[in-house]
Scaffold this active site. Structure first.
Site, PDB file in Angstrom:
ATOM      1  N   ARG A  53     -40.985  -1.441 -12.124  1.00 57.33           N
ATOM      2  CA  ARG A  53     -40.948  -2.260 -10.902  1.00 57.33           C
ATOM      3  C   ARG A  53     -39.947  -1.714  -9.883  1.00 57.33           C
ATOM      4  NH1 ARG A  53     -38.183  -8.063 -12.650  1.00 57.33           N
ATOM      5  NH2 ARG A  53     -36.448  -7.212 -13.838  1.00 57.33           N
TER       6      ARG A  53
ATOM      7  N   SER B 223     -38.264 -10.819  -8.754  1.00 55.19           N
ATOM      8  CA  SER B 223     -38.773 -10.230  -9.995  1.00 55.19           C
ATOM      9  C   SER B 223     -39.951  -9.295  -9.761  1.00 55.19           C
ATOM     10  CB  SER B 223     -39.114 -11.306 -11.022  1.00 55.19           C
ATOM     11  OG  SER B 223     -40.039 -12.207 -10.505  1.00 55.19           O
TER      12      SER B 223
ATOM     13  N   GLU C  11     -51.578 -18.316  -5.320  1.00 53.51           N
ATOM     14  CA  GLU C  11     -52.105 -16.953  -5.452  1.00 53.51           C
ATOM     15  C   GLU C  11     -53.489 -16.791  -4.840  1.00 53.51           C
ATOM     16  OE1 GLU C  11     -50.996 -18.828  -8.009  1.00 53.51           O
ATOM     17  OE2 GLU C  11     -49.032 -17.936  -8.323  1.00 53.51           O
TER      18      GLU C  11
ATOM     19  N   HIS D  66     -45.060  -7.604 -14.156  1.00 53.13           N
ATOM     20  CA  HIS D  66     -44.846  -8.153 -15.504  1.00 53.13           C
ATOM     21  C   HIS D  66     -46.081  -7.965 -16.385  1.00 53.13           C
ATOM     22  CE1 HIS D  66     -41.150  -9.537 -13.994  1.00 53.13           C
ATOM     23  NE2 HIS D  66     -40.963 -10.536 -14.817  1.00 53.13           N
TER      24      HIS D  66
ATOM     25  N   ASP E 192     -40.555 -14.330 -22.239  1.00 51.92           N
ATOM     26  CA  ASP E 192     -41.363 -15.339 -21.539  1.00 51.92           C
ATOM     27  C   ASP E 192     -42.594 -15.746 -22.351  1.00 51.92           C
ATOM     28  OD1 ASP E 192     -39.819 -15.886 -19.358  1.00 51.92           O
ATOM     29  OD2 ASP E 192     -40.781 -14.412 -18.048  1.00 51.92           O
TER      30      ASP E 192
END
Lengths: 296, 329
Positions: free
Chosen positions: B23, B50, B71, B122, B130
C-alpha cells in the site's frame, strides 16, 4: 438542433414521441410501455427546449448539458426523442430490442450517439450524475446535469447514498427529475414499498424540491429553469405523472409497467392483437387524454 | 538462477531484505500521478489512512473526494467523473469494492467502458487480526469475469507503484489489489512491468511456480531451497491476471511440464483458474494450486494464517514436490 419554443409544437412533439413508443413496442413485442408513455412530455421538454448546447452536433461539446437516464427500462421514449432530434434515423426505431440492432433492450453507451451512460440496473444514475456535477465543480464549468429517475427506483439504497452526497457537497447545477407515476412492476408504489414523503426526504438531505405536473410541458420547463436558478443546493423535481399516459386502457394500471401493447390482458384493454392499433388510435385522436389544455 | 532481466535486489533472499507494505507503493504512485496529470482524482470511502490515499489528499485536496461509507455511490461518482474526462482512482478495502459494488462496476464501469481505476486495499489473507470479514479472497474472481476489465496483482511496493502508473496509462476500467502487511521489497525500479506480460524471475525447467502478489517472494525462497533437492524451479511473476501473458505461461508448461500457481485468493477464479483455463486449451500439464481452499479465513498474525491455510514456503514446497511426481514422462 432546432429548439421548439411554442407550446403547441412541444405538445405535438410529445404526441409524436408517444406514437413512436407504441410503434416501437408493438414491433419489438416486448418492453416497458407505462413509464415510456408517461415520460413523453418531460422528454419533449428536455430534448426540445430545456437542454442547452445539446444535440447531435454537440456530443463532444464540454459545455453541453448532461442528461443521465437512471431508469433504463424507459428507453423507448429516450430513443424516440433522440431520433426525432436527429441523433440517428427515425426509421431505426423499429429495430428496438432486435438482434443486431443498435437500440438495445436497455440503454447502452456508445451504441448510438448521445447516450451519456448505460443504464438498467436501477439506483445508479444519480451517483453518476453526482460525479458529472462534481467534475463541473472541479473544472468551474457551467453545464447543468439532469438525472431522470423512476419512483420505484427510490427503493434502492444507493439512490440515498447519492442524495446524501449531493446534499453534503451542496452540488450545484444538478437537477434530479423523479417520474412519480405511482407504479412499479409488482403494484402501486406505496403497496410495494412506501416511498413518501419523497419531498421531505430530499429536503432533509439538503435538496430544494419542486412538485410539478409532469404532463404540463410549460410547468416542467418552468421547474427546470427554477432548478437552474437555484445555485446553492441540488434540486429535485418531483414530476407527478399518470402511468401509461395517453393510452386509456393503460393509464393508472401497474400491469403495463413491463408490458408492451399486445402483451397483457386486462379488464379495460381490448384483445391483445388489437391493443397496438387501439393505442395508436387513441393517441392520434387525442381520446387518450394527452391534450393538456384543461390544466395549463 | 535469477534472470538478469528480472533486475531483482541483490539481497532479495536475505533475512534483512527491506519489508514494505504494497500500500505504500500505491500511496507514492498516486502522488506521482497527481503531479504528472491534473485529471487524476481520488475517491475514498472513509478509509483514507489505511488505503494510503492520505498522501494524495494532503497534496491535492481539491482533487480528493471523500464519499463516506458508501461504496456503491463511490463507484458511480467515479464513473460520472470519468465520463467528463477525469481519471478517477477509488480505493477502499477489496471486500467492499468489488465486494459491495460489483453491479456498479459491471454496468456503469465495464459496460460503459468507463476509465475508472478500482484499487482494492487489504487484499488477501495476510490482513490478519481483522479476520474473515476483512480478508478479500474473492476479488480477483469477481473482477476477472467482467468483460473489458483489466486485473492486476502487484508483488511488492515498487511493482504496486508501477501498477498505479500503468492503470492510469490505459483507457478503460482497471482493478488492482494491494495489501496491508509489510512484505519483502525485492524488485527494483528497473524490474520490467507491462500490462499483459509476466516476468520470469528465476530460470528452471523441472517445474514452474507462477504467482501473483507478495507470495511471489515466498516462491523465490522455495525455488532456492529446492536446489538442494535437485529440483530446478522456474519462478514467474504474473501480475497481469487479465490480460494474461499466455505466451510465457504456455512456454513454461511446454518446457517444465508441471506448474504450481500461488496467490492469496480462493483457488477457484483467480490466477490459478486463469492459468488452468489457458493451459487446458494450449498445453495441458499437471497443476497444483496454492491458495484458499474454498474456506473463509480467521483472525491471527499473517504468518500464522499463511501457515494454517497452506500458503507459506513449506506448503509451496510440498506442492512443488507433489506436482513433480504427477509429471507425465
Amino acid at each position: 438542433m432546432k429548439r421548439l419554443t411554442e407550446l403547441k409544437d412541444l405538445r405535438r412533439m410529445a404526441s409524436t414521441l408517444r406514437q413512436d413508443v407504441i410503434e416501437m413496442l408493438v414491433e419489438a413485442k416486448s418492453g416497458h410501455a407505462a413509464g415510456a408513455l408517461d415520460l413523453a412530455d418531460i422528454a419533449a421538454a428536455l430534448y426540445f427546449n430545456v437542454l442547452e448546447n445539446f444535440g447531435p452536433q454537440e456530443i463532444t461539446n464540454p459545455d453541453r448539458d448532461r442528461l443521465y437516464i437512471s431508469c433504463g427500462h424507459t428507453n423507448p421514449i429516450w430513443y424516440a426523442a433522440m431520433a426525432r432530434s436527429g441523433f440517428f434515423p427515425v426509421e431505426e426505431l423499429k429495430t428496438l430490442r432486435k438482434f443486431g440492432s443498435r437500440l438495445q433492450g436497455h440503454l447502452e453507451r456508445g451504441s448510438v450517439p448521445g447516450i451519456e451512460s448505460s443504464a438498467a440496473s436501477l439506483g445508479q444514475g444519480l451517483s453518476i450524475s453526482c460525479g458529472s456535477a462534481y467534475a463541473a465543480f472541479i473544472d468551474q464549468q457551467r453545464y447543468q446535469t439532469y438525472c431522470v429517475l423512476s419512483d420505484g427506483e427510490l427503493d434502492e439504497g444507493s439512490v440515498w447514498e447519492a442524495v446524501g452526497f449531493a446534499g453534503h457537497y451542496r452540488l450545484q447545477h444538478l437537477t434530479a427529475i423523479i417520474d412519480r407515476n405511482n407504479i412499479q412492476i409488482d403494484g402501486f408504489t406505496e403497496d410495494v414499498m412506501t416511498k413518501e414523503p419523497i419531498d421531505q426526504k430530499f429536503e432533509a438531505f439538503g435538496w430544494h424540491v419542486i412538485d410539478v405536473d409532469g404532463h404540463n410541458i410549460e410547468h416542467v420547463i418552468d421547474a427546470c429553469r427554477e432548478a437552474k436558478a437555484i445555485i446553492e443546493k441540488p434540486v429535485c423535481i418531483i414530476a407527478h405523472t399518470i402511468a401509461g399516459k395517453g393510452v386509456d386502457y393503460m393509464e393508472f394500471d401497474y400491469r403495463w409497467h413491463g408490458a408492451p401493447p399486445g402483451g397483457a390482458e386486462t379488464e379495460r384493454a381490448p384483445k391483445p392483437e388489437e391493443q397496438g392499433k387501439a393505442a395508436l388510435k387513441q393517441l392520434r385522436t387525442l381520446h387518450g387524454k394527452i391534450d393538456n389544455s384543461d390544466c395549463c | 538462477m535469477v534472470t538478469k532481466e528480472a533486475k531483482l535486489k541483490k539481497n532479495y533472499l536475505d533475512k534483512d531484505v527491506e519489508m514494505i507494505s504494497t500500500r505504500e507503493g500505491f500511496g507514492q504512485g498516486l502522488v506521482e500521478l497527481g503531479e504528472k496529470n491534473e485529471q487524476i482524482v481520488v475517491l475514498c470511502a472513509d478509509l483514507t489512512d489505511s488505503t494510503k490515499t492520505s498522501p494524495f489528499r494532503e497534496r491535492f485536496p481539491e482533487r480528493f473526494i471523500q464519499v463516506g461509507i458508501a461504496e456503491q455511490n463511490m463507484a458511480n461518482i467515479a464513473v460520472g467523473l470519468s465520463l467528463q474526462g477525469k481519471i478517477p482512482f477509488l480505493a477502499t478495502y477489496a471486500v467492499f469494492s468489488p465486494g459491495r459494488n460489483w453491479d456498479q462496476i459491471r454496468i456503469s464501469g465495464c459496460y460503459n467502458r468507463a476509465n475508472v481505476k478500482y484499487a482494492g486495499a487489504h487484499s488477501g489473507l495476510s490482513v490478519g487480526p481483522d479476520g474473515a470479514t476483512h480478508q478479500a479472497l474473492e476479488d480477483i474472481a469477481l473482477t476477472r469475469v467482467l468483460p473489458r476489465m483489466t486485473v492486476l496483482v502487484p508483488c511488492d511496493a515498487e511493482e504496486t507503484r508501477k501498477v498505479t502508473h500503468a492503470a492510469a496509462d490505459i483507457n478503460g476500467p482497471v482493478y488492482f489489489r494491494y495489501a496491508r502487511a509489510a512484505t519483502a521489497a525485492f524488485t527494483t525500479a528497473q524490474t520490467p512491468f507491462k500490462i499483459g506480460r509476466a516476468q520470469v524471475f528465476r530460470d528452471g525447467d523441472d517445474v514452474a511456480i507462477i504467482g501473483a502478489g507478495p507470495i511471489v517472494h515466498t516462491a523465490l525462497v522455495v525455488a532456492d531451497r529446492l536446489v538442494e533437492k535437485n529440483i530446478s524451479c522456474r519462478v514467474i511473476n504474473s501480475p497481469s491476471i487479465k490480460p494474461l501473458d499466455g505466451e510465457t505461461i504456455e512456454r513454461a508448461a511446454r518446457e517444465c511440464k508441471a506448474l504450481v500457481t500461488c496467490e492469496e485468493h480462493q483457488v477457484t477464479g483467480g490466477l490459478g483458474g486463469a492459468i488452468a483455463e489457458y493451459t487446458s486449451k494450449t498445453f495441458p500439464v499437471p497443476i497444483n494450486f496454492i491458495g484458499m481452499q474454498d474456506s473463509f479465513g480467521e483472525s491471527g498474525q499473517p504468518n500464522e494464517l499463511l501457515k494454517k491455510y497452506k500458503m507459506d514456503a513449506e506448503a509451496i514446497e510440498a506442492a512443488v514436490l507433489a506436482v513433480v511426481k504427477r509429471k507425465r514422462t
